[in-house]
Motif scaffolding. Sequence first.
Motif, short mmCIF file in Angstrom:
data_model
loop_
_atom_site.label_atom_id
_atom_site.label_comp_id
_atom_site.label_asym_id
_atom_site.label_seq_id
_atom_site.Cartn_x
_atom_site.Cartn_y
_atom_site.Cartn_z
N GLY A 492 0.84 -1.21 0.00
CA GLY A 492 0.00 0.00 0.00
C GLY A 492 0.86 1.24 0.00
O GLY A 492 1.85 1.35 0.70
N GLY A 493 0.47 2.20 -0.79
CA GLY A 493 1.26 3.44 -0.86
C GLY A 493 2.58 3.17 -1.55
O GLY A 493 2.72 2.27 -2.38
N ALA A 494 3.56 4.00 -1.22
CA ALA A 494 4.89 3.86 -1.82
C ALA A 494 5.52 2.55 -1.40
O ALA A 494 5.45 2.14 -0.24
N GLY A 495 6.15 1.84 -2.36
CA GLY A 495 6.79 0.57 -2.06
C GLY A 495 8.29 0.75 -1.90
O GLY A 495 8.81 1.86 -1.74
N GLN A 496 8.99 -0.37 -1.90
CA GLN A 496 10.45 -0.35 -1.82
C GLN A 496 10.99 -1.25 -2.91
O GLN A 496 10.51 -2.38 -3.10
N PHE A 497 12.00 -0.74 -3.62
CA PHE A 497 12.61 -1.54 -4.67
C PHE A 497 14.08 -1.14 -4.83
O PHE A 497 14.41 0.05 -4.91
N GLY A 498 14.91 -2.17 -4.86
CA GLY A 498 16.32 -1.94 -5.13
C GLY A 498 16.98 -3.25 -5.48
O GLY A 498 16.72 -4.27 -4.84
N GLU A 499 17.79 -3.26 -6.53
CA GLU A 499 18.50 -4.48 -6.93
C GLU A 499 19.97 -4.16 -7.09
O GLU A 499 20.34 -3.15 -7.72
N VAL A 500 20.80 -5.02 -6.50
CA VAL A 500 22.26 -4.79 -6.53
C VAL A 500 22.95 -6.06 -6.99
O VAL A 500 22.66 -7.16 -6.52
N HIS A 501 23.90 -5.89 -7.96
CA HIS A 501 24.76 -6.97 -8.42
C HIS A 501 26.19 -6.60 -7.99
O HIS A 501 26.65 -5.49 -8.25
N LEU A 502 26.87 -7.53 -7.33
CA LEU A 502 28.23 -7.21 -6.88
C LEU A 502 29.13 -8.45 -6.92
O LEU A 502 28.67 -9.58 -6.98
N ILE A 503 30.41 -8.15 -6.87
CA ILE A 503 31.46 -9.18 -6.77
C ILE A 503 32.33 -8.80 -5.58
O ILE A 503 32.62 -7.61 -5.37
N ILE A 504 32.74 -9.79 -4.82
CA ILE A 504 33.70 -9.53 -3.74
C ILE A 504 34.93 -10.41 -3.93
O ILE A 504 34.86 -11.48 -4.53
N GLU A 505 36.06 -9.92 -3.43
CA GLU A 505 37.30 -10.70 -3.46
C GLU A 505 38.15 -10.30 -2.26
O GLU A 505 37.95 -9.23 -1.68
N TYR A 585 32.96 -4.92 -5.52
CA TYR A 585 32.73 -4.26 -6.81
C TYR A 585 31.21 -4.25 -7.05
O TYR A 585 30.60 -5.31 -7.23
N VAL A 586 30.60 -3.07 -7.03
CA VAL A 586 29.18 -2.96 -7.39
C VAL A 586 29.13 -2.60 -8.87
O VAL A 586 29.58 -1.52 -9.27
N TYR A 587 28.61 -3.53 -9.70
CA TYR A 587 28.74 -3.32 -11.14
C TYR A 587 27.40 -3.22 -11.89
O TYR A 587 27.35 -2.82 -13.04
N ASP A 588 26.28 -3.58 -11.21
CA ASP A 588 25.00 -3.53 -11.93
C ASP A 588 23.87 -3.52 -10.90
O ASP A 588 24.09 -3.72 -9.70
N GLY A 589 22.65 -3.30 -11.43
CA GLY A 589 21.49 -3.31 -10.56
C GLY A 589 20.30 -2.74 -11.30
O GLY A 589 20.35 -2.47 -12.51
N LYS A 590 19.22 -2.53 -10.59
CA LYS A 590 18.02 -1.96 -11.18
C LYS A 590 17.37 -1.00 -10.20
O LYS A 590 17.47 -1.17 -8.98
N MET A 591 16.66 -0.03 -10.75
CA MET A 591 15.93 0.95 -9.95
C MET A 591 14.48 0.97 -10.40
O MET A 591 14.14 0.53 -11.49
N HIS A 592 13.64 1.55 -9.57
CA HIS A 592 12.24 1.81 -9.92
C HIS A 592 12.04 3.31 -9.81
O HIS A 592 12.49 3.95 -8.85
N PRO A 593 11.38 3.93 -10.80
CA PRO A 593 11.28 5.40 -10.81
C PRO A 593 10.55 5.95 -9.57
O PRO A 593 10.76 7.10 -9.20
N VAL A 594 9.67 5.14 -8.95
CA VAL A 594 8.91 5.64 -7.80
C VAL A 594 9.36 4.98 -6.50
O VAL A 594 9.56 5.64 -5.48
N ASP A 595 9.54 3.64 -6.50
CA ASP A 595 9.72 2.89 -5.26
C ASP A 595 11.17 2.79 -4.78
O ASP A 595 11.41 2.34 -3.66
N SER A 596 12.13 3.16 -5.62
CA SER A 596 13.53 3.07 -5.17
C SER A 596 13.86 4.18 -4.18
O SER A 596 13.51 5.34 -4.39
N ASN A 597 14.53 3.80 -3.10
CA ASN A 597 14.96 4.77 -2.10
C ASN A 597 16.21 4.21 -1.39
O ASN A 597 16.67 3.10 -1.68
N GLU A 598 16.74 4.98 -0.46
CA GLU A 598 18.00 4.60 0.19
C GLU A 598 17.87 3.30 0.98
O GLU A 598 18.75 2.44 0.94
#
Length: 717
Positions: A492-505, A585-598
């Motif tokens: 309901g209302g504003a949602g939450q969305f965030g996608e992160v692709h990373l590599i660690i070494e 290494y953060v190299y990719d991900g996705k955002m949502h124009p409305v629901d993405s936030n910190e």
Amino acid sequence: MKVYKTEEIRNIALLGNAGSGKTTLAEAMLFEGGVISRRGEVTSKNTVSDYNQIEQDYGNSVFSTLLYTEFNGKKINIIDTPGMDELCGGVVSALSVTALGLLTINTTSGIEAGTEAAIRHASKAHTPLILVFNQLDHDNSNYENTLEECKNIFGGKTTIVQYPVDAGPNFSSIIDVLKMKMYKYSKDGKVEVLDIPDSEKDRADELHNELVEKAAENEEALMELYFDKGSLTEDEMRKGIKLGMLARSLYPVFCTTAKKGIGVARLMEFITNIAPAPYEKKLRPIIKGKEVKMDAADSPSLFVFKTSVEPHVGEITFFKVMSGTVKEGMDLVNSKSGNKERLSQVFVSAGKNREKVDELVAGDIGCTVKLKETKYNHTLSLKEAGTVFEPIQFPTPRHTVAVKAVNDSDDEKVGEVLNKIKYEDPTFVVEYSKELKQLLVHGQGEYHMNVLKWYFDTIHKIEVNYLAPRIPYRETITKPAQADYRHKKQSGGAGQFGEVHLIIEPYNEGAAPKSMFKFGDKEQKLSVRAVEEHKLSWGGKLVFANCIVGGSIDARFLPAILKGIMEKMEEGPLTGSYARDIIVYVYDGKMHPVDSNEISFKLAGRNAFSMAFKNAAPKILEPIYNLEVWVPSDRMGDAMSDLQGRRAMIMGMGSEHGMEKISAKVPLKEMNKYTTSLSSITGGRGVFAIAFDGYEKVPADVQDELLKAYEAEQEEE
């Protein structure tokens, strides 16, 4: 009480093993000086020195006690110190303000563990020693064996000034080879000074000649006199003995039975005639402000070596006047805080009995009450002087416990008690470990901790438990891994969305970030746009590489991703321990124009990091310490076996100060209760020093145990 001049003052510390008779000797010295009218006894719990309840309950000294006596026109300040090395704080602080140590040795036991510890502390403080052979009237007294043990430790520095005529139950006479007289004591304590009997003349003459030679060796002029005359006068011998004592090249041997007062007055006479005056020992180093001299005419300054708290009195501050004259009502400045302190009253102290005096001059030791913020190691001086004396360096803790109140409502009280105790006994170090979530107390051993427990139980009526401290493990990885995580929430209302692709070494010092990784058959090319290097407060580093291209994640969300990763670094995925030495290494991900936030990207980054971490051949690191152990040669094998059972890696062996030395590297996890174990193995004579070295990977079986324990803990929660 008269005001004594600096040259009329002698400051001494009573040192030795518990039960060697230090407190009884102090009692006899106060009696001889007329400060008390009858001698108390430790067993009767009525001595001037051991007046604290805990000391009467335990039957031995727990704290150092300041006393004074007057003899031969001199004032002798005496600090009676504890005999157990785990209570060494009082010994170290006493040696910081005295110019001479009386090392009492029980001639029925000889050199004991506490004796050896006192010798080490005196050596570190460069303090001259008199060897006081005590309890010579005991059935099992053995003067010759004790003398031989001293020669094994001090070599030719062991210098006989007195020896007993008949040590044992009939002991009543002492031959003094400095005075070349025999001191004979009656049952009522009276002494006759007699000529040396013919039966002892040859031995006395031989020892007198040895004493003359040792006295002459300490100054060229005395040596010339000795060659010219073949002997020295008593005054010339005193001068040479004093020089030898100051150089710690000569340790005079005296004989006493302190309980009966035998030999005590003669010992005090020697102290007043030959022991160093305060200005004859090097002044405590000044690390800031005006240089001062131990002279009553100089500007006033004092150094606080001890603070204590007593019922109905409050906080008592014990100090040595380092320069000038300190008077009642004087205002001085605490050089640490810059605030003014008024000495509303000045006392000389004989245990709990304190006599008010108008002033104390340079070199004297006294106490005051009701100072606002002055504690041990603080300097008080005139504001314009700003003098700061070098602080006392107390021994590094060797034993740690976690303290937990039985009732959670007492947690705050426990903290208050510990805050007071650490000022009374600076060898306690108190800290709350945010990492381990435990209140830790570091001390010198289990006996030391039992003293603290006594205070909680008896004085403060607070029930506490001692727990084994958790180990500050670290987590890291040993190979690269890749992961991605999508955080999505719609309610309901504003949602939450965030996608992160990373590599660690794994991070290795000096290595540059990579631009290519291969996982299975797939290659992942990276374009490193920016690199942030974060030095972690718990050790190691986190390197954060921004490899985002094409705007798949807005730059404004990168700090949130980093924050999520850092949160998981603070609570590692394996056991909840801190993680270290990783490149992300953060190299990719996705955002949502409305629901993405910190918050969305923080959670996505946190979870992606956790997943990658578990796939990167993670390892637990444990703290490794450098350990040095000194043991008697006949206990070397037992000590080695014990260390090997603690996963120690032996780095070297050798001999030092008559003891066998073992150098090793050992995991902190295996050091729990080592003080008790070593004491048991070596009869209390073993000592050790420990210092942090670094982190190393734990063995596979230990890692499996830790993972299972953490999983069980998480299930319980």
